[in-house]
Design a protein around this motif. Structure first.
Motif, PDB file in Angstrom:
ATOM      1  N   GLY A  81       0.809  -1.231   0.000  1.00 57.60           N
ATOM      2  CA  GLY A  81       0.000   0.000   0.000  1.00 57.60           C
ATOM      3  C   GLY A  81       0.831   1.265   0.000  1.00 57.60           C
ATOM      4  O   GLY A  81       0.303   2.357   0.229  1.00 57.60           O
ATOM      5  N   LYS A  82       2.120   1.164  -0.293  1.00 57.61           N
ATOM      6  CA  LYS A  82       3.012   2.336  -0.232  1.00 57.61           C
ATOM      7  C   LYS A  82       2.628   3.387  -1.285  1.00 57.61           C
ATOM      8  O   LYS A  82       2.470   4.560  -0.952  1.00 57.61           O
ATOM      9  CB  LYS A  82       4.473   1.889  -0.442  1.00 57.61           C
ATOM     10  CG  LYS A  82       4.940   0.842   0.558  1.00 57.61           C
ATOM     11  CD  LYS A  82       6.374   0.439   0.352  1.00 57.61           C
ATOM     12  CE  LYS A  82       6.649  -0.275  -0.968  1.00 57.61           C
ATOM     13  NZ  LYS A  82       6.107  -1.648  -1.060  1.00 57.61           N
ATOM     14  N   SER A  83       2.480   2.930  -2.526  1.00 54.87           N
ATOM     15  CA  SER A  83       2.133   3.896  -3.586  1.00 54.87           C
ATOM     16  C   SER A  83       0.764   4.493  -3.316  1.00 54.87           C
ATOM     17  O   SER A  83       0.526   5.675  -3.600  1.00 54.87           O
ATOM     18  CB  SER A  83       2.090   3.226  -4.949  1.00 54.87           C
ATOM     19  OG  SER A  83       3.222   2.447  -5.129  1.00 54.87           O
ATOM     20  N   THR A  84      -0.134   3.683  -2.779  1.00 52.50           N
ATOM     21  CA  THR A  84      -1.479   4.179  -2.500  1.00 52.50           C
ATOM     22  C   THR A  84      -1.411   5.348  -1.522  1.00 52.50           C
ATOM     23  O   THR A  84      -2.117   6.344  -1.689  1.00 52.50           O
ATOM     24  CB  THR A  84      -2.346   3.040  -1.930  1.00 52.50           C
ATOM     25  OG1 THR A  84      -2.234   1.917  -2.796  1.00 52.50           O
ATOM     26  CG2 THR A  84      -3.794   3.457  -1.827  1.00 52.50           C
ATOM     27  N   ILE A  85      -0.538   5.234  -0.513  1.00 50.56           N
ATOM     28  CA  ILE A  85      -0.417   6.307   0.483  1.00 50.56           C
ATOM     29  C   ILE A  85      -0.081   7.640  -0.195  1.00 50.56           C
ATOM     30  O   ILE A  85      -0.691   8.659   0.097  1.00 50.56           O
ATOM     31  CB  ILE A  85       0.652   5.931   1.545  1.00 50.56           C
ATOM     32  CG1 ILE A  85       0.114   4.783   2.410  1.00 50.56           C
ATOM     33  CG2 ILE A  85       1.008   7.135   2.416  1.00 50.56           C
ATOM     34  CD1 ILE A  85       1.079   4.273   3.464  1.00 50.56           C
ATOM     35  N   VAL A  86       0.858   7.617  -1.140  1.00 49.93           N
ATOM     36  CA  VAL A  86       1.220   8.902  -1.762  1.00 49.93           C
ATOM     37  C   VAL A  86       0.185   9.358  -2.795  1.00 49.93           C
ATOM     38  O   VAL A  86      -0.002  10.553  -3.006  1.00 49.93           O
ATOM     39  CB  VAL A  86       2.636   8.894  -2.390  1.00 49.93           C
ATOM     40  CG1 VAL A  86       3.686   8.688  -1.342  1.00 49.93           C
ATOM     41  CG2 VAL A  86       2.753   7.904  -3.488  1.00 49.93           C
ATOM     42  N   GLN A  87      -0.502   8.401  -3.406  1.00 49.80           N
ATOM     43  CA  GLN A  87      -1.548   8.809  -4.363  1.00 49.80           C
ATOM     44  C   GLN A  87      -2.659   9.575  -3.645  1.00 49.80           C
ATOM     45  O   GLN A  87      -3.268  10.479  -4.203  1.00 49.80           O
ATOM     46  CB  GLN A  87      -2.119   7.584  -5.069  1.00 49.80           C
ATOM     47  CG  GLN A  87      -1.185   7.111  -6.169  1.00 49.80           C
ATOM     48  CD  GLN A  87      -1.717   5.909  -6.903  1.00 49.80           C
ATOM     49  OE1 GLN A  87      -2.442   5.090  -6.340  1.00 49.80           O
ATOM     50  NE2 GLN A  87      -1.360   5.798  -8.153  1.00 49.80           N
ATOM     51  N   LEU A  88      -2.882   9.195  -2.385  1.00 47.79           N
ATOM     52  CA  LEU A  88      -3.904   9.894  -1.607  1.00 47.79           C
ATOM     53  C   LEU A  88      -3.465  11.317  -1.277  1.00 47.79           C
ATOM     54  O   LEU A  88      -4.282  12.223  -1.198  1.00 47.79           O
ATOM     55  CB  LEU A  88      -4.201   9.127  -0.312  1.00 47.79           C
ATOM     56  CG  LEU A  88      -4.866   7.765  -0.488  1.00 47.79           C
ATOM     57  CD1 LEU A  88      -5.135   7.145   0.880  1.00 47.79           C
ATOM     58  CD2 LEU A  88      -6.161   7.884  -1.271  1.00 47.79           C
ATOM     59  N   LEU A  89      -2.151  11.485  -1.086  1.00 52.35           N
ATOM     60  CA  LEU A  89      -1.638  12.825  -0.777  1.00 52.35           C
ATOM     61  C   LEU A  89      -1.879  13.777  -1.946  1.00 52.35           C
ATOM     62  O   LEU A  89      -2.156  14.951  -1.767  1.00 52.35           O
ATOM     63  CB  LEU A  89      -0.130  12.737  -0.455  1.00 52.35           C
ATOM     64  CG  LEU A  89       0.565  14.063  -0.184  1.00 52.35           C
ATOM     65  CD1 LEU A  89      -0.003  14.738   1.061  1.00 52.35           C
ATOM     66  CD2 LEU A  89       2.073  13.870  -0.009  1.00 52.35           C
ATOM     67  N   LEU A  90      -1.787  13.230  -3.170  1.00 51.21           N
ATOM     68  CA  LEU A  90      -2.015  14.047  -4.368  1.00 51.21           C
ATOM     69  C   LEU A  90      -3.501  14.190  -4.690  1.00 51.21           C
ATOM     70  O   LEU A  90      -3.878  14.808  -5.672  1.00 51.21           O
ATOM     71  CB  LEU A  90      -1.340  13.393  -5.569  1.00 51.21           C
ATOM     72  CG  LEU A  90       0.151  13.611  -5.683  1.00 51.21           C
ATOM     73  CD1 LEU A  90       0.761  12.590  -6.595  1.00 51.21           C
ATOM     74  CD2 LEU A  90       0.413  15.013  -6.211  1.00 51.21           C
ATOM     75  N   ARG A  91      -4.312  13.551  -3.887  1.00 53.52           N
ATOM     76  CA  ARG A  91      -5.767  13.494  -4.106  1.00 53.52           C
ATOM     77  C   ARG A  91      -6.122  12.947  -5.483  1.00 53.52           C
ATOM     78  O   ARG A  91      -7.033  13.433  -6.147  1.00 53.52           O
ATOM     79  CB  ARG A  91      -6.415  14.855  -3.911  1.00 53.52           C
ATOM     80  CG  ARG A  91      -7.019  14.989  -2.516  1.00 53.52           C
ATOM     81  CD  ARG A  91      -7.908  16.202  -2.415  1.00 53.52           C
ATOM     82  NE  ARG A  91      -9.268  15.895  -2.844  1.00 53.52           N
ATOM     83  CZ  ARG A  91     -10.195  16.819  -3.106  1.00 53.52           C
ATOM     84  NH1 ARG A  91      -9.904  18.098  -2.992  1.00 53.52           N
ATOM     85  NH2 ARG A  91     -11.406  16.471  -3.466  1.00 53.52           N
ATOM     86  N   TYR A 121      -7.130  10.088  -5.530  1.00 50.74           N
ATOM     87  CA  TYR A 121      -8.340   9.475  -4.971  1.00 50.74           C
ATOM     88  C   TYR A 121      -8.593  10.164  -3.633  1.00 50.74           C
ATOM     89  O   TYR A 121      -7.661  10.665  -3.014  1.00 50.74           O
ATOM     90  CB  TYR A 121      -8.125   7.991  -4.689  1.00 50.74           C
ATOM     91  CG  TYR A 121      -7.600   7.211  -5.850  1.00 50.74           C
ATOM     92  CD1 TYR A 121      -8.467   6.573  -6.729  1.00 50.74           C
ATOM     93  CD2 TYR A 121      -6.229   7.092  -6.066  1.00 50.74           C
ATOM     94  CE1 TYR A 121      -7.988   5.850  -7.797  1.00 50.74           C
ATOM     95  CE2 TYR A 121      -5.739   6.375  -7.133  1.00 50.74           C
ATOM     96  CZ  TYR A 121      -6.619   5.757  -7.998  1.00 50.74           C
ATOM     97  OH  TYR A 121      -6.136   5.042  -9.054  1.00 50.74           O
ATOM     98  N   ASP A 122      -9.853  10.156  -3.198  1.00 52.28           N
ATOM     99  CA  ASP A 122     -10.138  10.685  -1.865  1.00 52.28           C
ATOM    100  C   ASP A 122     -10.137   9.561  -0.860  1.00 52.28           C
ATOM    101  O   ASP A 122     -10.521   8.428  -1.177  1.00 52.28           O
ATOM    102  CB  ASP A 122     -11.495  11.391  -1.871  1.00 52.28           C
ATOM    103  CG  ASP A 122     -11.334  12.848  -2.267  1.00 52.28           C
ATOM    104  OD1 ASP A 122     -10.266  13.425  -1.969  1.00 52.28           O
ATOM    105  OD2 ASP A 122     -12.263  13.392  -2.887  1.00 52.28           O
ATOM    106  N   VAL A 123      -9.705   9.869   0.364  1.00 46.16           N
ATOM    107  CA  VAL A 123      -9.670   8.831   1.404  1.00 46.16           C
ATOM    108  C   VAL A 123     -11.087   8.331   1.665  1.00 46.16           C
ATOM    109  O   VAL A 123     -12.056   9.069   1.490  1.00 46.16           O
ATOM    110  CB  VAL A 123      -9.064   9.374   2.716  1.00 46.16           C
ATOM    111  CG1 VAL A 123      -7.622   9.773   2.535  1.00 46.16           C
ATOM    112  CG2 VAL A 123      -9.879  10.548   3.247  1.00 46.16           C
TER     113      VAL A 123
END
Ligand SMILES: Nc1ncnc2c1ncn2[C@@H]1O[C@H](COP(=O)(O)OP(=O)(O)OP(=O)(O)O)[C@@H](O)[C@H]1O
Length: 606
Positions: free
Chosen positions: A404-414, A416-418
């Motif tokens: 889930g590492k890449s997912t964590i940063v993709q969320l930072l860029l929005r 996707y929304d949490v």
């Protein structure tokens, strides 16, 4: 494959939309004509020429009849002389030629411009749509909106519309003239018509549904072509060329089968029109001949009557075909409008130079973040992620693949929304920040650097399009890229991408680092390449990365643990959770810890 979706479910709403022309679909389809509005004057002029060319076409049979009548001494018209009538016929044909030219000219002006506007709006939409939109659809399907569907709309705006108008004029004016010529003969002729029209419509519908099927099958074959060409390296690496050829061949056979079945119906339709039409004409000639014999009709009138009958018959046949075309065009416009109506991301519409965008400090906080991808809502990819980074700190995310590492940063860029919890930057929930501002403050050096076709200069300037030549060169120098760039004869103008030279992995990464340096973001995401570089290239990239990280809040997705000893904090992610947290020194002495084990593993391997 999950990224592309299976494509099957996504097709179904479209197929629903294609079924038939309903009032609603027609109303929606016609809305695409709002794109014609800016060109309405040209459209009206084109329409004027269309009316003129359609009407002059209808004078032709009348004059032909008069010509024959004047030869048999039956002339009762203001033009009695054979030569004058023939001259008139030429004038009519010439006028029709001229009118047709201007009709085509003006309609092309309108349709080409309107269609370019539709394409521009669709492409802008593509750029503005959120990532989940793309994950639910296949690339081929989306690109066909801007190619095939738009082409169909263009056809509708130029050819189909003109044809429709011409056929209807022929039908109405033709019927008017024959009624005026001889009511008896017209009634006789029209008695055969309702049958013809009814059968034409039934046939038309069948052909329509079959040609839709052909189009769908053909679209499927195109999806295969696009997917495999995009991933041609993979196809070859797995020696799956023959497998793909087979898959394409299968799909093609289905398309051919569908096309042939549609062709059978089309053939039958054409035969029907021919037999029906000629049978009808023979009957009309027979009855007309008896009327001439009785003195109710002149020979010239009979001849023009027959020509009008042929025109009317042809336009009825043509209308059947046009019905299918209009249906496809309506289907296409509906699909285009569906995309145009999709909700966009809330990015700024107006271009703003990076220097005008508020710079954040770079304090980041993840509060109880949980997340599932919209395409797989049943699988929780992240659960209860909590951590914070102070401005200027560096943290590394470590863990097994798929953690889930890449997912964590993709969320930072929005991107996707949490699904639950929140992420804040400088204490502000990122959902409350302007999306453009947020993304402008984050720089990324991705794992696999993809350069756009163009020069190296353009690729670096992608980080900040308004950058000056000096700034670009400075960024390239700081990224340890200037040396290799200057070694090319064309320097910064060297073309890369599909038609340019192929840069090595390390060189591509340094271009991406230069791009990020130029962007000068407060927050940096470094997704380390999994493939290792040779030690010299590695050293150059690492040096460039260190330069880039200075003074920026940095999140490193680390695959090689040797590179992250100096970071302030390491987060070990496993199964979507933070399972260990601390500095390298602390984590490496925890013998049972995942980090210490990963470290051992990498040490043994090296
Ligand atoms: N776009 C997506 N749609 C659905 N699921 C996804 C998507 N991207 C990733 N996943 C899933 O989310 C999980 C976490 O993926 P992620 O890419 O964040 O892992 P990672 O730790 O970065 O792995 P790696 O080190 O291999 O890059 C995986 O199970 C993956 O299958």
């Amino acid at each position: 494959m999950a990224r592309r979706g299976n494509g099957l479910n996504d097709n179904s709403p479209e197929k629903e939309g294609r079924k038939k022309i309903s009032k609603e679909s027609f109303r929606r389809g016609i809305r695409i004509f709002s794109y014609v509005l800016p060109y309405k004057f040209k459209f009206l002029i084109g329409l004027g020429f269309l009316v003129l060319s359609s009407l002059t076409f209808m004078i032709f049979p009348l004059l032909t009849g008069k010509l024959v009548d004047s030869s048999t001494g039956n002339a009762d018209w203001f033009l009695e002389d054979i030569d004058m009538i023939a001259l008139g016929l030429f004038a009519v044909i010439l006028a029709q030629g001229i009118f047709s030219f201007f009709r085509v000219y003006f309609f092309a002006q309108v349709s080409e411009n309107a269609v370019a506007d539709i394409r521009r709006d669709l492409y802008s939409k593509f750029m503005m749509l959120p990532i989940p939109f793309y994950e639910k659809r296949r690339v081929g399907e989306i690109t066909s909106r801007i190619t095939t569907d738009v082409a169909q709309v263009q056809d509708a705006m130029s050819i189909t519309l003109a044809e429709l108008f011409r056929q209807i004029t022929t039908l109405l004016v033709g019927i008017g003239i024959i009624l005026w010529t001889s009511i008896k003969l017209s009634m006789f002729m029209l008695a055969t018509f309702p049958v013809l029209v009814a059968l034409t419509l039934v046939f038309g519908r069948k052909i329509k549904s079959l040609s839709k099927k052909t189009q769908d099958e053909l679209a499927n074959t195109n999806v295969i072509v696009e997917e495999t060409l995009q991933a041609i390296n993979t196809v070859k690496a797995y020696t799956n060329e023959n497998f793909e050829i087979g898959r394409y061949q299968n799909s093609l056979s289905k398309a051919v089968k569908a096309a042939l079945s549609a062709a059978n119906y089309r053939g039958a339709f054409i035969s029907f029109v021919i037999v029906g039409l000629f049978g009808g004409i023979i009957l009309v000639i027979w009855y007309g001949a008896t009327l001439v014999q009785n003195g109710d009709l002149t020979i010239g009138e009979l001849i023009s009557f027959i020509i009008y009958t042929v025109f009317i018959g042809a336009s009825v046949g043509g209308l059947g075909e046009l019905y299918g075309k209009i249906q496809s065009a309506l289907g296409a416009t509906e699909r285009i409008q569906e995309i145009l109506a999709e909700p966009e991301e809330a990015t700024d519409k107006n271009l703003r130079p990076l220097s005008e965008i508020r710079r954040v400090r770079g304090d980041i906080r993840y509060n109880q973040v949980a997340f599932s991808y919209p395409t797989r809502p049943d699988i929780q990819v992240l659960r209860d992620i909590n951590f914070s980074i102070q401005s200027g700190e560096k943290i590394a995310l470590v863990g097994p693949s798929g953690a889930g590492k890449s997912t964590i940063v993709q969320l930072l860029l929005r991107l996707y929304d949490v699904s639950h919890g929140s992420i804040t930057v400088d204490g502000q929930d990122i959902r409350q920040m302007s999306l453009t501002e947020l993304r402008a403050n984050v720089g990324i050096v991705p794992q696999e650097v993809l350069l756009f076709g163009g020069s190296i200069r353009e690729n670096i300037a992608y980080g900040r399009p308004e950058a000056t030549e000096e700034e670009i060169i400075m960024a390239a120098r700081k990224a340890n890229a200037y040396d290799f760039i200057s070694s090319f004869p064309e320097g910064l103008d060297t073309l890369v991408g599909e038609r340019g030279i192929k840069l090595s992995g390390g060189q591509r990464q340094r271009v991406a680092i230069a791009r990020a340096i130029l962007k000068n973001p407060a927050i940096l995401v470094l997704d380390e390449a999994t493939s290792s570089l040779d030690s010299e290239s590695e050293h150059l990239v690492q040096q460039a990365m260190d330069e880039l990280m200075q003074g920026r809040t940095t999140i490193i997705i680390a695959h090689r643990l040797a590179t992250i000893r100096k970071v302030d904090k390491i987060l070990v992610i496993d199964g979507g959770e933070i399972v260990e947290e601390g500095s390298h020194e602390v984590l490496s002495i925890n013998d049972n810890g995942i980090y210490a084990n990963l470290l051992k593993l990498q040490f043994e391997m090296s």
